[in-house]
Design a protein around this motif. Structure first.
Motif, mmCIF file in Angstrom:
data_model
loop_
_atom_site.group_PDB
_atom_site.id
_atom_site.type_symbol
_atom_site.label_atom_id
_atom_site.label_comp_id
_atom_site.label_asym_id
_atom_site.label_seq_id
_atom_site.Cartn_x
_atom_site.Cartn_y
_atom_site.Cartn_z
ATOM 1 N N LEU A 329 0.855 -1.185 0.000
ATOM 2 C CA LEU A 329 0.000 0.000 0.000
ATOM 3 C C LEU A 329 0.892 1.236 0.000
ATOM 4 N N VAL A 330 0.618 2.187 -0.898
ATOM 5 C CA VAL A 330 1.430 3.406 -0.978
ATOM 6 C C VAL A 330 0.519 4.628 -1.064
ATOM 7 N N THR A 331 1.045 5.766 -0.592
ATOM 8 C CA THR A 331 0.349 7.041 -0.776
ATOM 9 C C THR A 331 1.098 7.836 -1.836
ATOM 10 N N ASP A 332 0.344 8.371 -2.785
ATOM 11 C CA ASP A 332 0.896 9.172 -3.881
ATOM 12 C C ASP A 332 0.379 10.597 -3.704
ATOM 13 N N THR A 344 3.972 -8.153 -7.328
ATOM 14 C CA THR A 344 4.951 -7.797 -8.368
ATOM 15 C C THR A 344 4.912 -6.291 -8.647
ATOM 16 N N TYR A 345 4.340 -5.533 -7.701
ATOM 17 C CA TYR A 345 4.351 -4.068 -7.728
ATOM 18 C C TYR A 345 3.583 -3.469 -8.909
ATOM 19 N N GLN A 346 2.499 -4.121 -9.287
ATOM 20 C CA GLN A 346 1.602 -3.575 -10.291
ATOM 21 C C GLN A 346 0.378 -2.990 -9.579
ATOM 22 N N VAL A 347 -0.117 -1.833 -10.042
ATOM 23 C CA VAL A 347 -1.275 -1.205 -9.413
ATOM 24 C C VAL A 347 -2.518 -2.049 -9.682
ATOM 25 N N VAL A 348 -3.139 -2.547 -8.613
ATOM 26 C CA VAL A 348 -4.338 -3.381 -8.774
ATOM 27 C C VAL A 348 -5.593 -2.655 -8.305
ATOM 28 N N SER A 370 -6.140 -6.051 7.870
ATOM 29 C CA SER A 370 -6.880 -5.546 6.702
ATOM 30 C C SER A 370 -7.287 -4.080 6.815
ATOM 31 N N GLU A 371 -6.964 -3.423 7.939
ATOM 32 C CA GLU A 371 -7.348 -2.021 8.128
ATOM 33 C C GLU A 371 -6.114 -1.144 8.259
ATOM 34 N N PHE A 372 -6.170 0.036 7.592
ATOM 35 C CA PHE A 372 -5.029 0.936 7.562
ATOM 36 C C PHE A 372 -5.493 2.368 7.787
ATOM 37 N N GLY A 373 -4.640 3.136 8.464
ATOM 38 C CA GLY A 373 -4.908 4.546 8.671
ATOM 39 C C GLY A 373 -4.072 5.376 7.712
ATOM 40 N N ILE A 374 -4.679 6.406 7.121
ATOM 41 C CA ILE A 374 -3.985 7.290 6.190
ATOM 42 C C ILE A 374 -4.111 8.716 6.702
ATOM 43 N N ALA A 375 -2.981 9.385 6.939
ATOM 44 C CA ALA A 375 -3.013 10.787 7.311
ATOM 45 C C ALA A 375 -3.344 11.609 6.071
ATOM 46 N N LYS A 394 -10.004 -0.146 4.251
ATOM 47 C CA LYS A 394 -9.867 -1.596 4.384
ATOM 48 C C LYS A 394 -9.515 -2.194 3.031
ATOM 49 N N VAL A 395 -8.699 -3.228 3.074
ATOM 50 C CA VAL A 395 -8.334 -3.955 1.857
ATOM 51 C C VAL A 395 -9.164 -5.221 1.822
ATOM 52 N N ASN A 396 -10.064 -5.302 0.844
ATOM 53 C CA ASN A 396 -10.991 -6.425 0.730
ATOM 54 C C ASN A 396 -10.924 -6.985 -0.678
ATOM 55 N N ASN A 397 -10.410 -8.210 -0.797
ATOM 56 C CA ASN A 397 -10.273 -8.859 -2.113
ATOM 57 C C ASN A 397 -9.537 -7.965 -3.107
ATOM 58 N N SER A 398 -8.414 -7.432 -2.663
ATOM 59 C CA SER A 398 -7.540 -6.589 -3.494
ATOM 60 C C SER A 398 -8.214 -5.292 -3.933
ATOM 61 N N GLN A 399 -9.213 -4.851 -3.163
ATOM 62 C CA GLN A 399 -9.872 -3.582 -3.451
ATOM 63 C C GLN A 399 -9.789 -2.685 -2.212
ATOM 64 N N LEU A 400 -9.630 -1.383 -2.439
ATOM 65 C CA LEU A 400 -9.561 -0.424 -1.346
ATOM 66 C C LEU A 400 -10.960 0.114 -1.048
#
Length: 571
Positions: A329-332, A344-348, A370-375, A394-400
């Motif tokens: 998971l990354v913030t852009d 493999t570092y592909q955006v899904v 499965s839960e993440f905090g984003i500032a 939350k990340v659920n089945n490769s979806q945000l």
């Protein structure tokens, strides 16, 4: 002998023995004492003290506010006097050779050959006991014990976390094996089906030919039967010729095309697979890894991965977090996007946090698997640090999937979660919150208003005993104790504008120098550089985030306004 007054014993101790009213005890009643009379050498409750004061007007009983003048409780006295080994015996002596208290039995069994065993009644005459200093020493030792206990509890959590990760790895490995077997099964089944089709096709063709010839010959047979007694010579001739032709067709087809050998299908299993699997002792090896926070990381080859989505020109990967599944998971911040990358570092998957306030995603922290905090904070701070929020996804089945939002009265720059605590940097301060459904401020651990961005990134050691913060414009890394006191300050002219900060599960501290274009490793004390991991020669341009991927044993580096992330394999 020296005695402890009642208040020196903590209320949580098993040794707390409340005093009972002596008068009530004589009546076989249990009533807590509120007064002690030195003259009577007795305890009194609130009721009995009135009669006592009427009878003994010259006595001066001491209430609970003056318990220093009360005697030592019987249970406490027994606790101190009784031998730790022989519970029924009192300590009578002190062995100077072993610095041990001992009862008569201990003296006979364990100290017969000792040179100096002194009676306590003699020792007390020449020994001055400073109970205040002893009490201070006890409190200091208790604090150390508590810290050690907490560290060990943290170590258990780290151990359990690693267990869960390795369990997930075993399950993933099993899935891969099952997937490979499924692929082999599908291939074998397809080959079996192709063989069936190949063998069945000529048989079906023969059956169809036979069926056609049968129908035609039956029709001719019926025609011959109808014209047989009607003296139709021409029709008889035609019928005879047609019959001969059909019979000749059958004979020719039978001779040239009929499959006379009966076929069957047989499958020969590859026994080497079963034999190989049966010889294996397991899916892999379970190793005990001793964590060394100062073990120097060595990097090997480098890979680059484009993490732009359609229409994006470049990215600024502000923070990175690796999931237990191996996804990233990354913030852009450049595109105001949160992106989920595959192994493999592909955006899904990705989701935007752009809104009328021009907010951008900054720090990431993992709350649950499965839960993440984003500032999420405003892009244009207008010279200050306006209120911000933390978006939970939350990340659920490769979806945000966006979830709840918590708002803060200060800017949210970097966030770290550990054991129910949420650490948040505001640009000039480090706050500690208790996280549940809401966030409750515990304390402001550190503050520096001397400049902007004096408290930027934050990271916590695996045991939670140290916190690390970067001060980009001051080009330094601070190491704090749990209470916020500064333990160490790191500065190096070769590392400027410190941005990205990460602590590996082993406790290794990684720092990015954005302007110096390098990645370094600092010792766990935060006082010295251990190694330079990567520089501009290794492809580093303007690094602003770094993260260790324990799944692939590699280091991921996010860069400022660049198309790609860098991934360095660890040796």
């Amino acid at each position: 002998m020296a005695t402890f007054s009642q208040p020196t014993i903590e209320s949580g101790s098993d040794m707390v023995q409340d005093f009972l009213c002596s008068t009530c005890e004589e009546k076989k009643l249990e009533e807590s004492a509120d007064y002690y009379c030195e003259s009577c050498v007795k305890f009194f409750c609130r009721k009995c003290i009135d009669l006592h004061d009427q009878l003994f007007t010259q006595h001066s009983p001491h209430g609970r506010g003056d318990m220093k003048k009360w005697p030592v409780a019987k249970k406490m006295e027994d606790f101190l006097l009784k031998c730790d080994v022989h519970k029924e015996e009192n300590n009578e002596m002190f062995c100077e050779d072993h610095s041990q208290l001992c009862c008569n039995k201990c003296a006979i069994l364990n100290h017969r050959t000792c040179k100096t065993v002194i009676l306590l009644s003699d020792l007390v005459k020449n020994t001055r006991t400073d109970l205040k200093q002893v009490s201070v020493t006890i409190q200091t030792t208790l604090a150390k014990l508590k810290e050690l206990q907490e560290n060990q509890e943290d170590s258990i959590q780290t151990l359990l976390s690693s267990y869960d990760e390795q369990l997930h790895k075993i399950q993933e490995n099993r899935k891969k094996i099952i997937a490979a077997l499924n692929k082999l099964e599908q291939k074998a089944m397809q080959e079996l089906k192709d063989t069936l089709t190949k063998l069945q096709a000529p048989l079906d063709r023969d059956i169809d030919k036979c069926s056609t010839l049968q129908d035609e010959l039956k029709q001719l047979g019926e025609a011959i039967h109808n014209i047989g007694d009607k003296n139709k010579q021409e029709l008889s001739l035609i019928a005879s010729i047609k019959c001969k032709d059909k019979i000749q067709q059958f004979e020719k087809y039978q001779k040239e095309n009929f499959v006379e050998v009966k076929s069957s299908i047989s499958f020969q299993p590859n026994n080497e697979i079963v034999e190989y699997l049966s010889k294996l002792s397991g899916l892999g090896m379970t190793l005990t890894v001793m964590q060394n926070p100062d073990k120097v990381i060595r990097i090997d080859r480098k890979s680059e991965y484009d993490v732009r989505t359609k229409g994006e020109l470049k990215c600024t990967i502000r923070d990175i977090c690796v999931l237990s599944s191996g996804q990233v998971l990354v913030t852009d911040t450049f595109n105001s996007n949160i992106k989920l990358l595959s192994q493999t570092y592909q955006v899904v998957s990705h989701c935007s946090v752009s809104d009328p306030q021009l907010n951008e995603p900054l720090g990431i922290c993992q709350i649950t698997p499965s839960e993440f905090g984003i500032a999420v904070s405003p892009k244009d701070t207008h010279g200050g640090f306006p209120p911000s929020k933390i978006l939970f996804i939350k990340v659920n089945n490769s979806q945000l999937v966006k979830d709840r939002i918590l708002k803060f009265q200060h800017y949210c720059h970097s966030i770290v979660y550990q054991k129910g605590n949420l650490f948040v940097t505001s640009g000039t301060a480090l706050f500690k919150y208790k996280l549940s459904d809401t966030c409750t401020l515990v304390s402001k651990l550190h503050e520096d208003k001397s400049d902007k961005k004096t408290v930027s990134r934050c990271a916590v050691s695996p045991t939670g005993d140290k916190l690390y913060i970067t001060s980009p414009k001051q080009h330094k890394l601070l190491t704090l104790a749990k209470d916020g006191s500064i333990l160490a300050t790191f500065m190096d002219p070769a590392v400027t504008f410190l941005t990205g900060l990460h602590v590996t599960p082993a406790g290794q501290v990684l720092v990015c120098g954005r302007d110096s274009k390098n990645i370094i490793q600092v010792d766990s004390k935060g006082s010295m550089k251990l190694a330079t991991l990567a520089t501009q020669r290794d492809g580093v341009k303007r690094p602003i985030s770094v993260c260790y991927n324990r799944i692939t044993d590699s280091i991921i580096v996010g860069q400022w306004e660049h198309k790609k992330i860098l991934v360095y394999k660890v040796k």
